[in-house]
Design a protein around this motif. Structure first.
Motif, PDB file in Angstrom:
ATOM      1  N   ASP A 257      31.116   4.368  -8.290  1.00 31.71           N
ATOM      2  CA  ASP A 257      31.052   3.094  -7.939  1.00 31.71           C
ATOM      3  C   ASP A 257      32.671   3.443  -7.284  1.00 31.71           C
ATOM      4  O   ASP A 257      33.885   3.947  -7.535  1.00 31.71           O
ATOM      5  N   SER A 258      32.331   2.424  -5.973  1.00 29.76           N
ATOM      6  CA  SER A 258      33.149   2.971  -4.830  1.00 29.76           C
ATOM      7  C   SER A 258      34.515   1.600  -5.297  1.00 29.76           C
ATOM      8  O   SER A 258      33.932   0.681  -6.027  1.00 29.76           O
ATOM      9  N   LEU A 259      35.608   1.559  -4.011  1.00 34.33           N
ATOM     10  CA  LEU A 259      36.162   0.925  -5.266  1.00 34.33           C
ATOM     11  C   LEU A 259      36.137  -0.096  -3.956  1.00 34.33           C
ATOM     12  O   LEU A 259      36.238   0.589  -2.347  1.00 34.33           O
ATOM     13  N   THR A 260      36.842  -1.496  -3.893  1.00 33.88           N
ATOM     14  CA  THR A 260      36.944  -2.493  -2.874  1.00 33.88           C
ATOM     15  C   THR A 260      38.494  -2.255  -2.490  1.00 33.88           C
ATOM     16  O   THR A 260      39.589  -1.804  -3.098  1.00 33.88           O
ATOM     17  N   SER A 261      38.849  -3.241  -1.673  1.00 36.13           N
ATOM     18  CA  SER A 261      39.917  -2.713  -0.711  1.00 36.13           C
ATOM     19  C   SER A 261      41.176  -3.669  -1.791  1.00 36.13           C
ATOM     20  O   SER A 261      41.902  -2.463  -1.980  1.00 36.13           O
ATOM     21  N   PHE A 262      40.452  -5.058  -2.641  1.00 34.67           N
ATOM     22  CA  PHE A 262      41.929  -5.094  -3.599  1.00 34.67           C
ATOM     23  C   PHE A 262      41.772  -4.678  -4.743  1.00 34.67           C
ATOM     24  O   PHE A 262      43.262  -4.435  -4.661  1.00 34.67           O
TER      25      PHE A 262
END
Lengths: 440, 311
Positions: A234-239
C-alpha cells in the motif's frame, strides 16, 4: 547504574522545558507537517522539482515481427496493388516513443530510462534503483501502427509498475507517460492525413473501404496506460510518513540532551561529587547511554500511540516497529554518549551545541525527516542511510508496508553498528584523555 | 593517630602553579583548617586529597596507603562537601538524599533511617519533599553537607561550606561541624573567613599562592607571627606632646591618627594600658573610649603577606 538512570529520568520528567522539546514539539510538528504536506504524497504537480528519476523500460514486443505483420496486411492483397513499400519512417511507434518522446529535452530533464528485460526491471525496482517500470506490451508496434495509419484504433496498453517506496517519483513517471499518451492520440488524429496520402498514392476507393473494414474489426480504444503498484503494497499517507520522520528526528534531540549531560553535571559539580563517591566517568557515561535509550523509547512509544489514536496512523507490523524502536534508540544512545564524552574531555560546551544545532538538523535533512528523501538531490539520497533517522525511517516505512524483515537487515545492522562504533569512540576518547576534571 | 599525610604535593595548570610543594598531616579526630584568600590553592589541595585530580608531584597517604595509586581507599571513607551546591535542583531534598545515599552503597531501611537522621541534623526535615530549587541558599548549603554525611564518613572535607549564606544558617553549619567532630569525625575545613577557622579548627594551615606559609594552633600562630595589638583611643583636649610621650613608651611600635581615632600599635604588655591612661590623665585629655584589638589570624596573615585575607 540503575540509581543513576532513575535519577536522570526523573530529572528529565521534572523538567517541563525538556519534556516539551522531546514530546510536545514532535507531536505538534507531525500533525502540522502531515496535514500541510499531504499534496506531496498525492499530487503529481510539482513544478519546482528538477530531480531526474530512473525508470526501467521493458520491451515486450518484437519490433521486426510486428512490422512484418503490419506490412503483411499490405502484401496480403487486401490492399490491392499495394505491395508493402509503405514507408513507416515517419510513424514508427518505437521511434516516436523513444526518440521523439523519451529523448525529448524536457523529458530527459526528468526521466532517465534504461531498456531492460522484465527480470532486470523487477530487480531494479526491488533495489529501489528505479521509480517505475514501463512495460511496452506485445503488439505495441503493430497496434500503434494500425491506430496511426488506419481509421481503426487498436488498444495500446502501456503498463506502469510503480515503486511504492518512491511514490512521489513514480507518480511523476505516471504523469509523464500520460503525456505520451496524449501525444500518441494527437498522432492518431493525424492518421486521416496519412490515409489521404495513401489515397494520393493511387489506391482505389474499393481497396480503401476493404482496408478500413478490416481495421474497424479491432477495438477503437486509444492508447491506454495501466498503472499498478508493486504487488501487495500500500502507498503511504503523509501522516504516516511524517509521523515516522518527525519522531526519528526528535530521537536525535534525545541524543543532544544526553550530549550535554556530562558537561552539565560537571558544571553543576555533581560529576565531581559522583567521582569522589567512587563512580567512574565511564560508569556515569554508560548510565547516560541508558538514559538516552530510555528517553528515546519513551518518546517513540508516546508518539506512536499519539499518532495512532489522534491522527489514525497505521504503523503496520508490530515486530518491525519494535525492532526499529530499539535499534534507533541504541544508535541514538551511542551518538549521545559520544557527544557527551567529547564535550566533557575537551571541556567545550559548544561541541554539544554544534551537535544540537548543526549535526542534528543536517541528519534530519539527509535522513528525510524534513522532506522525503527522493525529492532531495541524488548525492544526499546516496548518504541517506548514514543518518540514524534515515535508516530508522526506512525500517518504520517497511513495517508500514509489511515488508519482510530481511529487507530491514541492512538498516538494522547499520543502526546497531553505528551505536557500537559511537560507544567505542567514546571509550577511546575517555581513555585518551588523561586530563582529569578540575574544580579548583 | 595520623589519618592523612600529604607529602610535598604540587599541581600546575598551564603556567599557573596552583599548589607548590605543600606538606601537612591530619590526625584522627582533628579539625584542620586551610585558611587563605581566594586563589591560595585550598580547593586544588582538597581536590587532590579527594582524588578528583592527581598531583604532579608528591604523595598523599590515607591510613598509610597511597590514594594516588588506590583512590578507593579514601573514597569509601570520605565525605566531600564541595564549595558549590552539588545537588540536583529539579529533585526534592529527599530524592537527592536517596540518590546520593545509593551512590555510596546504602539501601533499604538503613538508607531510610540515615535520611531521617541526617535531615534532623541539617534541619530540613519539614522541607524534604520540596524541590531543591525552591530552597533558600542556607538550606541548599545544609543539604549539600547532609549528602556528604549519609555514609558515616571517617573524614569529611568541607570546601568553603558557608559561602554566601545568612548568619543563622552559618551558625547552624558551624555547630553541625563541631557536633560531628565530637562524634569522632575528622574534618578538613577550608575557608577564607578567619573567624570560622578560629572558631572551629584545632590546627590551621595558612595558605597563600600555592604554599603553606604558616601552620599551628591559633595561639601558636599568633604568638609566632604576631605579637602586636592595636589600642584605639577616642580623645578630646589632648596635646601633641602626650602622643609623643606614648610613642616613647617601651612597648609601643607606632602611634597614628586615623580619622578621629588614635591607634597605638604595641607589643603584648600588661602594664602598657595603665601607662597610657596615666599619661593621658596627666595631660588633662578627655578619654571618650578605649578599645583593645587583640591579634588574630587576619593580622597574622597581614603580617605574613602584607595583604588582608579577603583581597
Amino acid at each position: 547504574m540503575l540509581n543513576l538512570i532513575i535519577k536522570d529520568i526523573k530529572n528529565i520528567l521534572y523538567d517541563k522545558k525538556t519534556l516539551a522539546i522531546i514530546l510536545i514539539m514532535p507531536i505538534v510538528l507531525m500533525s502540522i507537517l502531515g496535514a500541510a504536506l499531504k499534496g506531496v504524497f498525492s499530487e503529481e504537480d510539482n513544478d519546482n522539482d528538477i530531480q531526474v528519476y530512473e525508470v526501467a523500460i521493458v520491451k515486450e514486443y518484437n519490433y521486426e515481427l510486428e512490422l512484418d505483420k503490419y506490412k503483411g496486411i499490405f502484401e496480403s492483397g487486401f490492399l490491392g496493388d499495394f505491395k508493402g513499400d509503405f514507408d513507416v519512417e515517419g510513424i514508427d511507434p518505437e521511434k516516436i516513443f523513444f526518440e521523439e518522446f523519451m529523448e525529448n529535452k524536457e523529458i530527459k530533464e526528468i526521466l532517465n530510462y534504461t531498456i531492460v528485460d522484465k527480470e532486470t526491471g523487477e530487480q531494479l525496482l526491488k533495489e529501489n534503483k528505479a521509480s517505475a517500470i514501463i512495460f511496452l506490451p506485445r503488439n505495441f508496434v503493430y497496434d500503434a501502427l494500425i491506430s496511426l495509419t488506419t481509421p481503426g484504433r487498436n488498444t495500446v496498453a502501456i503498463e506502469i509498475v510503480k515503486n511504492s517506496e518512491k511514490q512521489f517519483s513514480a507518480d511523476m513517471v505516471e504523469m509523464i507517460i500520460g503525456r505520451f499518451s496524449e501525444a500518441m492520440n494527437a498522432n492518431i488524429a493525424k492518421k486521416t492525413v496519412l490515409i489521404n496520402s495513401i489515397i494520393g498514392n493511387g489506391f482505389e476507393q474499393e481497396q480503401i473501404d476493404k482496408f478500413t473494414k478490416l481495421i474497424q474489426d479491432q477495438t477503437t480504444e486509444k492508447v491506454n496506460i495501466a498503472v499498478r503498484e508493486v504487488t501487495g503494497e500500500d502507498s503511504l499517507t503523509s501522516f504516516q510518513y511524517y509521523s515516522v520522520a518527525i519522531m526519528t528526528m526528535f530521537l536525535l534531540y534525545a541524543a543532544s540532551i544526553g550530549g550535554k549531560a556530562l558537561i552539565e553535571e560537571k558544571n553543576e559539580f555533581t560529576l565531581q561529587r559522583l567521582e569522589v563517591s567512587g563512580s567512574t566517568i565511564a560508569k556515569i557515561a554508560m548510565s547516560n547511554f541508558f538514559r538516552i535509550i530510555s528517553i528515546a523509547i519513551i518518546q517513540s512509544i508516546i508518539m506512536i500511540v499519539f499518532s495512532s489514536v489522534a491522527i489514525s496512523v497505521l504503523w503496520g507490523d508490530v515486530k518491525t516497529v519494535l525492532v526499529a524502536m530499539l535499534c534507533s534508540a541504541f544508535a541514538v544512545g551511542g551518538l549521545g554518549v559520544l557527544v557527551s564524552v567529547l564535550t566533557l574531555v575537551t571541556d567545550r560546551y559548544y561541541i554539544a551545541n554544534i551537535f544540537e544545532f548543526g549535526i542534528v538538523n543536517l541528519m534530519a535533512l539527509v535522513g528525510g525527516s524534513f522532506i522525503p528523501v527522493e525529492i532531495l538531490p541524488k548525492a544526499l539520497q546516496k548518504i541517506n542511510f548514514i543518518a540514524i533517522n534515515g535508516s530508522a525511517i526506512n525500517i518504520y516505512l517497511n513495517g508500514m508496508k509489511y515488508r519482510p524483515m530481511e529487507e530491514n537487515m541492512r538498516y538494522i545492522l547499520l543502526l546497531i553498528g553505528m551505536g557500537v562504533l559511537f560507544i567505542l569512540c567514546a571509550g577511546i576518547a575517555l581513555k585518551a584523555s588523561k586530563k582529569r576534571r578540575v574544580i579548583a | 593517630m595520623e589519618l592523612l599525610k600529604v607529602q610535598n604535593i604540587s599541581k600546575q595548570f598551564k603556567k599557573i602553579k596552583a599548589v607548590d610543594g605543600i606538606s601537612f598531616t591530619l590526625n584522627k579526630g582533628e579539625i584542620l583548617g586551610l585558611l587563605g584568600p581566594n586563589g591560595a590553592g585550598k580547593s586544588t589541595t582538597i581536590s587532590m586529597i579527594s582524588t578528583l585530580i592527581q598531583p604532579d608531584t608528591g604523595e598523599i597517604l590515607y591510613a598509610d596507603t597511597s590514594i594516588i595509586k588506590k583512590p578507593k581507599v579514601i573514597q569509601e571513607s570520605l565525605g566531600y562537601v564541595p564549595q558549590e551546591i552539588a545537588l540536583y535542583p529539579m529533585l526534592s531534598g529527599k530524592e537527592n538524599l536517596l540518590f546520593w545515599g545509593r551512590a555510596y552503597g546504602l539501601k533499604g531501611k538503613k538508607l531510610k533511617d540515615k535520611i531521617e537522621e541526617i535531615s534532623d541534623i541539617i534541619g530540613i526535615k519539614d522541607r524534604l519533599k520540596d524541590k531543591v530549587k525552591t530552597y533558600s541558599g542556607g538550606m541548599k548549603r545544609r543539604l549539600n553537607i547532609g549528602v556528604a554525611l549519609l555514609h558515616d564518613p571517617e573524614l569529611i572535607i568541607m570546601d568553603e561550606p558557608t559561602v554566601g549564606i545568612d548568619p543563622q544558617s552559618r551558625k547552624h553549619i558551624l555547630d553541625t561541624v563541631i557536633g560531628l567532630n565530637k562524634k569522632g569525625m575528622t574534618v578538613i575545613y577550608t575557608s577564607h573567613y578567619m573567624e570560622e577557622v578560629e572558631y572551629l579548627c584545632n590546627r590551621i594551615c595558612i595558605m597563600d599562592q600555592g604554599k603553606i606559609i604558616a601552620e599551628g594552633t591559633k595561639e601558636q600562630l599568633i604568638k609566632q607571627y604576631n605579637t602586636t595589638r592595636d589600642i584605639k583611643l577616642k580623645l578630646e583636649n589632648y596635646s601633641q606632646e602626650v602622643l609623643k610621650k606614648i610613642e616613647l613608651l617601651n612597648c609601643v611600635i607606632s602611634v597614628s591618627l586615623l580619622e578621629e581615632e588614635i591607634v597605638v600599635k604595641a607589643t603584648q604588655d600588661k602594664k602598657l594600658f595603665k601607662d597610657i591612661v596615666d599619661l593621658l590623665n596627666d595631660d588633662g585629655a578627655d578619654i571618650h573610649s578605649m578599645d583593645i584589638v587583640e591579634a588574630n589570624l587576619e593580622t597574622v596573615f597581614l603580617q605574613l603577606t602584607g595583604r588582608i585575607l579577603r583581597d
